[in-house]
Design an enzyme around this catalytic site. Structure first.
Site, short mmCIF file in Angstrom:
data_model
loop_
_atom_site.label_atom_id
_atom_site.label_comp_id
_atom_site.label_asym_id
_atom_site.label_seq_id
_atom_site.Cartn_x
_atom_site.Cartn_y
_atom_site.Cartn_z
N SER A 1 0.84 -1.19 0.00
CA SER A 1 0.00 0.00 0.00
C SER A 1 0.88 1.24 0.00
O SER A 1 1.96 1.24 0.59
CB SER A 1 -0.90 -0.01 1.25
OG SER A 1 -1.82 1.06 1.21
N ASP A 2 0.41 2.27 -0.68
CA ASP A 2 1.13 3.54 -0.68
C ASP A 2 0.11 4.66 -0.80
O ASP A 2 -0.94 4.48 -1.40
CB ASP A 2 2.13 3.61 -1.84
CG ASP A 2 3.09 4.76 -1.67
OD1 ASP A 2 3.99 4.64 -0.80
OD2 ASP A 2 2.94 5.77 -2.35
#
Length: 195
Positions: free
Chosen positions: A70-71
């Site tokens: 995730s970013d």
């Protein structure tokens, strides 16, 4: 083929806490990737690329894992803003955000290292900031020290007082891990969190 082990490719305590909400056993690892944006890369393309890269990097440590990457970035006035890293930058980011609307883009990737299959999507979330006095911004930054949070706030804490309205399908997205989308992705891999 047995169900692969669930891995979170992140050292973020916030993402780990969110993933614990689903009640699934998991391990985590540091994906240790280069997060430098590519010239002219949009916010959506950046978070999608980095989420995938993080998930795939986790396969180095867990070659049979089902790996979550995730970013997140925030966009204000058409510019990508990231983590402030210090007090001065946090004050500057919040001063810039005062009275404005910021869109957060969170890239989420689920990589099955056994099959090589990857599912990656971007989840937007919009935050409407109140008009904030300089004294309010300084007091907030000193109380919560949000130096490692995109946009310079912790919405799960006192940061909620900075906003006039939130818009999005999943409030967890704002903290960094869209759980509604993740449960859909996990279900496509045969993992039903409600079973």
């Amino acid at each position: 083929m047995m169900t692969p082990q669930l891995i979170l490719a992140s050292t973020s305590v916030y993402r780990q806490a969110l993933l614990r909400k689903l009640g699934l056993p998991f391990e985590y690892c540091d994906p240790n990737i280069d997060e430098t944006p590519i010239a002219n890369e949009s916010a959506q393309a950046l978070v999608l690329r980095l989420a995938q890269a993080k998930a795939e990097a986790g396969a180095k440590y867990f070659p049979d894992g089902l790996i979550i990457g995730s970013d997140q970035v925030a966009v204000i006035d058409s510019k990508i803003i990231g983590k402030p890293l210090n007090r001065d930058n946090a004050i500057q980011q919040l001063s810039q955000a005062s009275g404005k609307t910021i869109t957060f883009y969170t890239g989420l990737a689920l990589y099955n290292a056994q099959t090589g299959e990857i599912n990656a999507q971007v989840e937007p979330f919009t935050v409407h900031f109140r008009h904030l006095a300089a004294s309010q911004i300084s007091a907030y930054v000193d109380k919560e020290q949000p130096f490692y949070c995109a946009g310079s706030f912790k919405s799960e804490g006192l940061g909620i007082a900075l906003f006039s309205r939130l818009e999005g399908r999943d409030p967890n997205t704002l903290v960094g891990l869209p759980l509604i989308l993740l449960t859909e992705m996990l279900l496509s891999q045969g993992i039903d969190v409600l079973a």
